[in-house]
Design a protein around this motif. Structure first.
Motif, PDB file in Angstrom:
ATOM      1  N   VAL A  32      36.674  38.952  35.916  1.00 54.27           N
ATOM      2  CA  VAL A  32      37.322  37.069  36.943  1.00 54.27           C
ATOM      3  C   VAL A  32      37.385  36.252  35.689  1.00 54.27           C
ATOM      4  CG1 VAL A  32      36.755  35.729  38.101  1.00 54.27           C
ATOM      5  CG2 VAL A  32      36.220  38.366  38.620  1.00 54.27           C
ATOM      6  N   VAL A  33      38.600  35.949  35.939  1.00 53.28           N
ATOM      7  CA  VAL A  33      38.713  34.743  35.053  1.00 53.28           C
ATOM      8  C   VAL A  33      39.050  33.520  36.328  1.00 53.28           C
ATOM      9  CG1 VAL A  33      40.243  32.622  33.691  1.00 53.28           C
ATOM     10  CG2 VAL A  33      39.765  35.457  33.027  1.00 53.28           C
ATOM     11  N   ASP A  34      38.116  32.674  36.933  1.00 55.82           N
ATOM     12  CA  ASP A  34      37.907  31.366  37.321  1.00 55.82           C
ATOM     13  C   ASP A  34      38.249  29.529  36.604  1.00 55.82           C
ATOM     14  OD1 ASP A  34      38.133  29.277  38.669  1.00 55.82           O
ATOM     15  OD2 ASP A  34      35.915  29.991  39.845  1.00 55.82           O
ATOM     16  N   ASP A  35      39.909  29.747  36.807  1.00 59.77           N
ATOM     17  CA  ASP A  35      40.864  28.835  36.094  1.00 59.77           C
ATOM     18  C   ASP A  35      41.152  26.956  36.933  1.00 59.77           C
ATOM     19  OD1 ASP A  35      41.681  26.631  34.031  1.00 59.77           O
ATOM     20  OD2 ASP A  35      43.888  28.117  34.459  1.00 59.77           O
ATOM     21  N   TRP A  36      39.539  27.094  36.895  1.00 60.33           N
ATOM     22  CA  TRP A  36      40.214  25.723  37.801  1.00 60.33           C
ATOM     23  C   TRP A  36      39.822  26.178  39.723  1.00 60.33           C
ATOM     24  CZ3 TRP A  36      39.471  20.681  37.135  1.00 60.33           C
ATOM     25  CH2 TRP A  36      39.002  20.301  35.315  1.00 60.33           C
ATOM     26  N   GLY A  37      39.228  26.975  39.655  1.00 59.26           N
ATOM     27  CA  GLY A  37      39.422  27.717  41.125  1.00 59.26           C
ATOM     28  C   GLY A  37      40.064  28.566  41.476  1.00 59.26           C
ATOM     29  N   ARG A  38      41.082  29.014  40.518  1.00 60.22           N
ATOM     30  CA  ARG A  38      43.062  29.794  40.383  1.00 60.22           C
ATOM     31  C   ARG A  38      41.502  31.152  40.099  1.00 60.22           C
ATOM     32  NH1 ARG A  38      46.990  28.791  37.977  1.00 60.22           N
ATOM     33  NH2 ARG A  38      45.939  27.991  35.858  1.00 60.22           N
ATOM     34  N   GLU A  39      41.208  32.041  41.008  1.00 62.37           N
ATOM     35  CA  GLU A  39      40.642  33.747  40.396  1.00 62.37           C
ATOM     36  C   GLU A  39      42.213  34.455  39.596  1.00 62.37           C
ATOM     37  OE1 GLU A  39      37.472  35.123  42.687  1.00 62.37           O
ATOM     38  OE2 GLU A  39      36.216  33.302  42.452  1.00 62.37           O
ATOM     39  N   PHE A  40      41.573  35.050  38.685  1.00 63.98           N
ATOM     40  CA  PHE A  40      42.490  35.993  38.725  1.00 63.98           C
ATOM     41  C   PHE A  40      41.488  37.506  37.933  1.00 63.98           C
ATOM     42  CE2 PHE A  40      44.012  32.495  37.374  1.00 63.98           C
ATOM     43  CZ  PHE A  40      45.916  32.493  37.626  1.00 63.98           C
ATOM     44  N   THR A  41      41.770  38.689  38.773  1.00 67.80           N
ATOM     45  CA  THR A  41      40.397  40.114  39.261  1.00 67.80           C
ATOM     46  C   THR A  41      41.672  40.977  38.633  1.00 67.80           C
ATOM     47  OG1 THR A  41      39.269  39.147  40.734  1.00 67.80           O
ATOM     48  CG2 THR A  41      39.121  41.031  40.600  1.00 67.80           C
ATOM     49  N   GLY A  42      40.440  41.618  37.283  1.00 72.68           N
ATOM     50  CA  GLY A  42      41.213  42.795  36.757  1.00 72.68           C
ATOM     51  C   GLY A  42      41.853  43.108  35.522  1.00 72.68           C
ATOM     52  N   ALA A  43      41.681  43.547  34.659  1.00 74.70           N
ATOM     53  CA  ALA A  43      43.075  43.206  33.668  1.00 74.70           C
ATOM     54  C   ALA A  43      44.032  42.380  33.392  1.00 74.70           C
ATOM     55  CB  ALA A  43      43.318  44.593  32.971  1.00 74.70           C
ATOM     56  N   GLU A  44      45.265  43.832  34.573  1.00 81.72           N
ATOM     57  CA  GLU A  44      46.377  43.047  34.853  1.00 81.72           C
ATOM     58  C   GLU A  44      46.980  41.760  35.632  1.00 81.72           C
ATOM     59  OE1 GLU A  44      50.143  44.298  37.903  1.00 81.72           O
ATOM     60  OE2 GLU A  44      48.901  46.121  37.305  1.00 81.72           O
ATOM     61  N   ARG A  45      45.712  40.836  35.895  1.00 84.06           N
ATOM     62  CA  ARG A  45      45.896  40.032  36.789  1.00 84.06           C
ATOM     63  C   ARG A  45      45.478  38.884  35.949  1.00 84.06           C
ATOM     64  NH1 ARG A  45      44.655  38.243  41.583  1.00 84.06           N
ATOM     65  NH2 ARG A  45      45.732  36.297  41.361  1.00 84.06           N
ATOM     66  N   ILE A  46      44.532  39.466  34.879  1.00 78.60           N
ATOM     67  CA  ILE A  46      44.186  38.670  33.871  1.00 78.60           C
ATOM     68  C   ILE A  46      44.692  38.265  32.790  1.00 78.60           C
ATOM     69  CG2 ILE A  46      42.106  38.341  31.707  1.00 78.60           C
ATOM     70  CD1 ILE A  46      40.482  39.634  34.385  1.00 78.60           C
ATOM     71  N   ARG A  47      45.709  39.188  32.573  1.00 80.71           N
ATOM     72  CA  ARG A  47      46.576  39.191  31.531  1.00 80.71           C
ATOM     73  C   ARG A  47      47.967  38.239  31.821  1.00 80.71           C
ATOM     74  NH1 ARG A  47      48.605  42.224  26.923  1.00 80.71           N
ATOM     75  NH2 ARG A  47      47.278  44.403  28.235  1.00 80.71           N
ATOM     76  N   GLY A  48      48.695  38.412  33.073  1.00 77.52           N
ATOM     77  CA  GLY A  48      49.253  37.173  33.340  1.00 77.52           C
ATOM     78  C   GLY A  48      48.473  36.019  33.841  1.00 77.52           C
ATOM     79  N   TRP A  49      47.943  35.476  33.918  1.00 79.90           N
ATOM     80  CA  TRP A  49      47.429  34.161  33.666  1.00 79.90           C
ATOM     81  C   TRP A  49      47.274  34.111  32.096  1.00 79.90           C
ATOM     82  CZ3 TRP A  49      42.830  34.103  30.786  1.00 79.90           C
ATOM     83  CH2 TRP A  49      42.262  32.539  30.823  1.00 79.90           C
TER      84      TRP A  49
END
Length: 106
Positions: A32-49
């Motif tokens: 998970v990447v939590d960027d100021w409360g916006r969470e992106f889980t898994g490789a695909e979502r982290i890549r998009g972020w």
């Protein structure tokens, strides 16, 4: 200054090299990447972020301080690149040889 754990160093090095594949490989499968409360889980979502806000903006991270706190590694870094620029704090939770969570705050 606390020593940076190897899994965290892998992410920092990948970010500074603008290497998205190495960056993603440094996370657990359900990382998970939590960027100021916006969470992106898994490789695909982290890549998009990352494509829109991190490595896609040619991020650079100049580590100024590292501390261990509550089972996490907290990095203070000067952020550069073509997106946000300035000081920021990154907290990393490690699971084995990968990062399970990266949290970004001011």
């Amino acid at each position: 200054m606390t020593t940076i754990p190897q899994p965290v160093q892998v992410l920092l090095d990948a970010a500074n090299a603008n290497d998205i594949d190495a960056f993603l490989a440094g996370f657990t499968r359900d990382g998970v990447v939590d960027d100021w409360g916006r969470e992106f889980t898994g490789a695909e979502r982290i890549r998009g972020w990352s494509d829109n806000e991190f490595i896609g903006k040619q991020v650079s991270l100049d580590v100024e301080e590292t501390v261990a706190r509550d089972g996490e590694t907290v990095i203070t870094a000067q952020v550069g690149g073509n997106g946000f620029n300035g000081p920021s704090h990154f907290s990393f939770r490690v699971d084995g040889d990968k990062v399970s969570r990266m949290t970004i705050r001011a």
